[in-house]
Design a protein around this motif. Sequence first.
Motif, PDB file in Angstrom:
ATOM      1  N   THR A 115      -5.071  11.654   3.703  1.00  0.00           N
ATOM      2  CA  THR A 115      -4.336  10.538   3.100  1.00  0.00           C
ATOM      3  C   THR A 115      -5.115   9.943   1.936  1.00  0.00           C
ATOM      4  O   THR A 115      -6.327   9.725   2.028  1.00  0.00           O
ATOM      5  N   PHE A 116      -4.377   9.647   0.846  1.00  0.00           N
ATOM      6  CA  PHE A 116      -4.912   8.933  -0.319  1.00  0.00           C
ATOM      7  C   PHE A 116      -4.036   7.693  -0.505  1.00  0.00           C
ATOM      8  O   PHE A 116      -2.805   7.820  -0.651  1.00  0.00           O
ATOM      9  N   ALA A 117      -4.641   6.510  -0.497  1.00  0.00           N
ATOM     10  CA  ALA A 117      -3.862   5.267  -0.512  1.00  0.00           C
ATOM     11  C   ALA A 117      -4.273   4.365  -1.664  1.00  0.00           C
ATOM     12  O   ALA A 117      -5.459   4.175  -1.939  1.00  0.00           O
ATOM     13  N   GLY A 118      -3.258   3.799  -2.337  1.00  0.00           N
ATOM     14  CA  GLY A 118      -3.477   2.803  -3.382  1.00  0.00           C
ATOM     15  C   GLY A 118      -2.926   1.465  -2.939  1.00  0.00           C
ATOM     16  O   GLY A 118      -1.801   1.377  -2.438  1.00  0.00           O
ATOM     17  N   GLN A 119      -3.715   0.405  -3.131  1.00  0.00           N
ATOM     18  CA  GLN A 119      -3.315  -0.943  -2.716  1.00  0.00           C
ATOM     19  C   GLN A 119      -3.148  -1.814  -3.958  1.00  0.00           C
ATOM     20  O   GLN A 119      -3.907  -1.698  -4.922  1.00  0.00           O
ATOM     21  N   TYR A 120      -2.171  -2.738  -3.922  1.00  0.00           N
ATOM     22  CA  TYR A 120      -1.878  -3.526  -5.123  1.00  0.00           C
ATOM     23  C   TYR A 120      -1.077  -4.778  -4.780  1.00  0.00           C
ATOM     24  O   TYR A 120      -0.308  -4.816  -3.823  1.00  0.00           O
ATOM     25  N   ASN A 121      -1.282  -5.825  -5.599  1.00  0.00           N
ATOM     26  CA  ASN A 121      -0.428  -7.007  -5.558  1.00  0.00           C
ATOM     27  C   ASN A 121       0.824  -6.724  -6.383  1.00  0.00           C
ATOM     28  O   ASN A 121       0.832  -5.834  -7.238  1.00  0.00           O
ATOM     29  N   HIS A 122       1.864  -7.510  -6.162  1.00  0.00           N
ATOM     30  CA  HIS A 122       3.077  -7.396  -6.980  1.00  0.00           C
ATOM     31  C   HIS A 122       3.810  -8.722  -6.972  1.00  0.00           C
ATOM     32  O   HIS A 122       3.475  -9.640  -6.200  1.00  0.00           O
ATOM     33  N   ALA A 123       4.803  -8.866  -7.857  1.00  0.00           N
ATOM     34  CA  ALA A 123       5.583 -10.095  -7.930  1.00  0.00           C
ATOM     35  C   ALA A 123       6.237 -10.380  -6.580  1.00  0.00           C
ATOM     36  O   ALA A 123       6.595  -9.463  -5.832  1.00  0.00           O
ATOM     37  N   VAL A 148       2.189  -6.152 -10.933  1.00  0.00           N
ATOM     38  CA  VAL A 148       1.465  -5.096 -10.216  1.00  0.00           C
ATOM     39  C   VAL A 148       0.038  -4.990 -10.742  1.00  0.00           C
ATOM     40  O   VAL A 148      -0.175  -4.770 -11.936  1.00  0.00           O
ATOM     41  N   ASN A 149      -0.952  -5.168  -9.877  1.00  0.00           N
ATOM     42  CA  ASN A 149      -2.351  -4.976 -10.231  1.00  0.00           C
ATOM     43  C   ASN A 149      -3.131  -4.522  -9.008  1.00  0.00           C
ATOM     44  O   ASN A 149      -2.828  -4.895  -7.876  1.00  0.00           O
ATOM     45  N   THR A 150      -4.122  -3.693  -9.231  1.00  0.00           N
ATOM     46  CA  THR A 150      -4.823  -3.044  -8.129  1.00  0.00           C
ATOM     47  C   THR A 150      -5.663  -4.010  -7.295  1.00  0.00           C
ATOM     48  O   THR A 150      -6.241  -4.969  -7.813  1.00  0.00           O
ATOM     49  N   THR A 151      -5.692  -3.735  -6.003  1.00  0.00           N
ATOM     50  CA  THR A 151      -6.593  -4.466  -5.094  1.00  0.00           C
ATOM     51  C   THR A 151      -7.519  -3.499  -4.361  1.00  0.00           C
ATOM     52  O   THR A 151      -8.243  -3.911  -3.461  1.00  0.00           O
ATOM     53  N   GLY A 152      -7.466  -2.208  -4.761  1.00  0.00           N
ATOM     54  CA  GLY A 152      -8.362  -1.245  -4.139  1.00  0.00           C
ATOM     55  C   GLY A 152      -7.665   0.052  -3.772  1.00  0.00           C
ATOM     56  O   GLY A 152      -6.456   0.213  -3.954  1.00  0.00           O
ATOM     57  N   GLN A 170       0.855  -1.179   0.000  1.00  0.00           N
ATOM     58  CA  GLN A 170       0.000   0.000   0.000  1.00  0.00           C
ATOM     59  C   GLN A 170       0.892   1.230   0.000  1.00  0.00           C
ATOM     60  O   GLN A 170       1.831   1.334   0.786  1.00  0.00           O
ATOM     61  N   SER A 171       0.598   2.142  -0.923  1.00  0.00           N
ATOM     62  CA  SER A 171       1.357   3.390  -1.007  1.00  0.00           C
ATOM     63  C   SER A 171       0.480   4.529  -0.512  1.00  0.00           C
ATOM     64  O   SER A 171      -0.647   4.707  -0.989  1.00  0.00           O
ATOM     65  N   ASN A 172       1.011   5.301   0.443  1.00  0.00           N
ATOM     66  CA  ASN A 172       0.252   6.384   1.066  1.00  0.00           C
ATOM     67  C   ASN A 172       0.730   7.741   0.571  1.00  0.00           C
ATOM     68  O   ASN A 172       1.908   8.093   0.720  1.00  0.00           O
ATOM     69  N   ALA A 173      -0.184   8.499  -0.027  1.00  0.00           N
ATOM     70  CA  ALA A 173       0.094   9.879  -0.437  1.00  0.00           C
ATOM     71  C   ALA A 173      -0.577  10.794   0.586  1.00  0.00           C
ATOM     72  O   ALA A 173      -1.802  10.841   0.687  1.00  0.00           O
ATOM     73  N   THR A 174       0.234  11.501   1.354  1.00  0.00           N
ATOM     74  CA  THR A 174      -0.279  12.342   2.441  1.00  0.00           C
ATOM     75  C   THR A 174      -0.179  13.815   2.067  1.00  0.00           C
ATOM     76  O   THR A 174       0.867  14.277   1.601  1.00  0.00           O
TER      77      THR A 174
END
Length: 236
Positions: free
Chosen positions: A195-203, A152-156, A126-130
């Motif tokens: 805070t704006f957060a993007g969640q994702y799977n990755h290798a 990398v693909n989104t999970t929400g 999860q990457s947090n943009a504050t």
Amino acid sequence: MDDKLRERLRTAAEAHRPDRERILARVERGMAEGPSARTPHAPRGPLPWLRVVGAAAAVCGVLAVGAYAVLSAGGGQTRGGQVAAPSVPSASAPAVPGRVPELRTEDGPLWADGAVDPHSNAYWAQSNATLRSTQPLSSLTVELRIAQTGGVNTTGSWRSLPEQDFTASAQEKGGFLVYRWTLKPGRTVPVGTHTFAGQYNHAEGDRSADGDYFTANAARTTGQQVSVGDNFASDH
């Protein structure tokens, strides 16, 4: 004898279609000459029709060997009598993202900070943009870009501000997974930290976030435009 000869010639001609007319013409000329056309002092050798059959067989043999060499060396396959070029395996390497632009973390009343959430693991992050604003904002667009480093693909996604105040999207673009949040017309971002957060799977593995970054473009209630951003580099 003539029937057997014609059958052998027909078989040889069909084995090499591009030269069929030329071969038949040579056969006719050879048969027309016949043994009587030979001079008493001419050296004995194969009759003309035998020379023609031998030439046809040699041509067919060369073609067959050439086709076999192409197939053996290049892995090609024949389709409709033609030798196909060997297929090229598709590349499975991830796309190479663009360079992270120059970003400033502070502009007027707005301040920015990017960080990978500490609860991220070897398969998910999860990457947090504050953002912190000391004045109300009448417009705001936040874009979070996650470099496509493999799998990398989104999970929400989520934001600390009210959901109904924003339109949100996530899409693959230019080697990045791009999250976008846009403040709806007539809504206001209050003073505070958001805070704006993007969640994702990755290798699988320890993913580097050096190619990730976010930007925020906003306007004060007075109408003045401000813009900030930050990256997620490990040495940040």
